[in-house]
Design an enzyme around this catalytic site. Structure first.
Site, PDB file in Angstrom:
ATOM      1  N   ASP A 180       0.901  -1.083   0.104  1.00  0.00           N
ATOM      2  CA  ASP A 180      -0.024  -0.011   0.015  1.00  0.00           C
ATOM      3  C   ASP A 180       0.935   1.157  -0.076  1.00  0.00           C
ATOM      4  O   ASP A 180       2.156   1.140   0.186  1.00  0.00           O
ATOM      5  CB  ASP A 180      -0.948  -0.014   1.436  1.00  0.00           C
ATOM      6  N   ASP A 192      -7.078  -2.776  14.708  1.00  0.00           N
ATOM      7  CA  ASP A 192      -8.515  -3.077  14.661  1.00  0.00           C
ATOM      8  C   ASP A 192      -8.586  -4.331  13.480  1.00  0.00           C
ATOM      9  O   ASP A 192      -9.510  -4.668  13.036  1.00  0.00           O
ATOM     10  CB  ASP A 192      -9.249  -2.156  13.751  1.00  0.00           C
ATOM     11  N   HIS A 233      -6.784  -4.940  10.714  1.00  0.00           N
ATOM     12  CA  HIS A 233      -6.895  -4.639   9.160  1.00  0.00           C
ATOM     13  C   HIS A 233      -5.286  -5.167   8.624  1.00  0.00           C
ATOM     14  O   HIS A 233      -4.439  -5.253   9.531  1.00  0.00           O
ATOM     15  CB  HIS A 233      -6.876  -3.109   8.887  1.00  0.00           C
ATOM     16  N   GLU A 243      -9.550  -1.806   5.680  1.00  0.00           N
ATOM     17  CA  GLU A 243     -10.218  -1.371   7.365  1.00  0.00           C
ATOM     18  C   GLU A 243     -11.428  -2.198   7.392  1.00  0.00           C
ATOM     19  O   GLU A 243     -11.959  -2.758   6.511  1.00  0.00           O
ATOM     20  CB  GLU A 243     -10.520   0.210   7.096  1.00  0.00           C
TER      21      GLU A 243
HETATM   22  C1  GLP Z   1      -0.647   0.381   8.611  1.00  0.00           C
HETATM   23  C2  GLP Z   1      -0.382  -0.390   7.337  1.00  0.00           C
HETATM   24  C3  GLP Z   1      -0.296  -2.002   7.738  1.00  0.00           C
HETATM   25  C4  GLP Z   1       0.417  -2.239   8.959  1.00  0.00           C
HETATM   26  C5  GLP Z   1      -0.111  -1.506  10.108  1.00  0.00           C
HETATM   27  C6  GLP Z   1       0.514  -1.630  11.525  1.00  0.00           C
HETATM   28  O1  GLP Z   1      -1.999   0.695   8.493  1.00  0.00           O
HETATM   29  N1  GLP Z   1      -0.895  -0.143   6.032  1.00  0.00           N
HETATM   30  O2  GLP Z   1       0.164  -2.672   6.815  1.00  0.00           O
HETATM   31  O3  GLP Z   1       0.237  -3.563   9.389  1.00  0.00           O
HETATM   32  O4  GLP Z   1      -0.093  -0.034   9.901  1.00  0.00           O
HETATM   33  O5  GLP Z   1       1.604  -0.906  11.669  1.00  0.00           O
HETATM   34  P1  GLP Z   1       2.575  -1.196  12.833  1.00  0.00           P
HETATM   35  O6  GLP Z   1       3.564  -2.294  12.427  1.00  0.00           O
HETATM   36  O7  GLP Z   1       3.406  -0.030  12.821  1.00  0.00           O
HETATM   37  O8  GLP Z   1       1.973  -1.400  14.087  1.00  0.00           O
END
Ligand code: GLP
Length: 261
Positions: free
Chosen positions: A67, A136, A138, A143
């Site tokens: 993404d 949450d 995702h 989402e």
């Molecule tokens: C964002 C990204 C996800 C990632 C999430 C959690 O939403 N798009 O791919 O898994 O953050 O991030 P973190 O690893 O910093 O908790």
């Protein structure tokens, strides 16, 4: 699903890196799906160390990221392209032209996402997809409420995700409200999935993904339907799993079998 529960995130990251390294050794032209966020960083560091030590080479590897924030230039220090360069690509022998991140500045996003999916297909599909998980539940930016058959598209972030990601920006208002993201359906096409989850703030998400019903309200739960999916958790992220002792007992054997130990 195999659930690998380790005491620390370092141990979990090392084991996950071993799985990625094993693929690259067996298939030097592997196609990787990569994730951003703080979670995969230790695993990327282990892979960079393995590369520096001559244990693996990314020279023929191709990668596609999950993404990108919509509206951020690749040079913006919070763009996911920038993140990938700084946290992985600049430290391994991968050819930059073989690394792909959605263009957050694409004027015609429909054209951008169609070309992205077509390029992945042309490369033979993703061999191994790395994932983190949002608090949450995702995956990528799918989402709650995202269709479990969704494809790469433009998405609106939830207030929770904006809040979670605000720590990386000067202020919450700077966090983009939209992103281009691979869909759940696109992710499910990867031949193998490696999801990493660390810390107590991921415990509910992991519980929902592993032991909840398959639902678009926790898009990671779709992974229950995947044939080759590995979760690497630290103890805190796994703390709410009802069957965690069973997973630990079973997974140790699965991992040994997989690594040929
Ligand atoms: C964002 C990204 C996800 C990632 C999430 C959690 O939403 N798009 O791919 O898994 O953050 O991030 P973190 O690893 O910093 O908790």
């Amino acid at each position: 699903m195999e659930i690998i529960i380790c005491k620390t995130k370092e141990e979990a990251s090392r084991k996950a890196a071993d799985l990625v390294a094993a693929l690259i050794k067996a298939k030097p032209k592997a196609v990787l799906g990569l994730a951003t966020g703080s979670t995969p960083v230790p695993m990327y560091q282990y892979l960079a160390k393995d590369c520096a030590a001559g244990k693996i080479s990314f020279k023929q590897v191709k990668s596609w990221n999950l993404d990108e924030y919509y509206g951020l230039a690749p040079t913006h220090d919070q763009s996911y392209r920038y993140f990938m360069d700084k946290n992985l690509f600049d430290h391994i022998d991968i050819a930059k032209k073989n690394t792909h991140v959605l263009n957050g500045l694409a004027k015609d996003w429909k054209k951008e996402v169609a070309a992205y999916e077509a390029a992945i297909k042309k490369a033979g599909g993703i061999d191994l997809q790395v994932l983190g998980i949002g608090s949450d539940g995702h995956i990528a930016f799918n989402e709650p409420g995202s269709s479990l058959t969704s494809r790469t598209r433009i998405v609106s972030l939830t207030p929770q995700t904006i809040k979670d990601n605000a720590r990386f920006f000067k202020k919450a208002a700077d966090v983009p409200k939209q992103a281009l993201s691979m869909g759940v359906g696109s992710i499910m096409e990867a031949r193998r999935i490696v999801l990493l989850a660390f810390g107590a703030n991921k415990a509910d998400a992991v519980k929902g993904a592993v032991e909840g019903g398959v639902s678009q309200f926790c898009t990671a739960s779709a992974l229950q339907m995947h044939q080759d999916c590995w979760f690497f958790c630290d103890a805190a992220a796994a703390a709410k799993l009802k069957l965690r002792k069973y997973y630990a007992w079973r997974a140790e054997e699965a991992l040994k079998a997989e690594m040929g130990a």
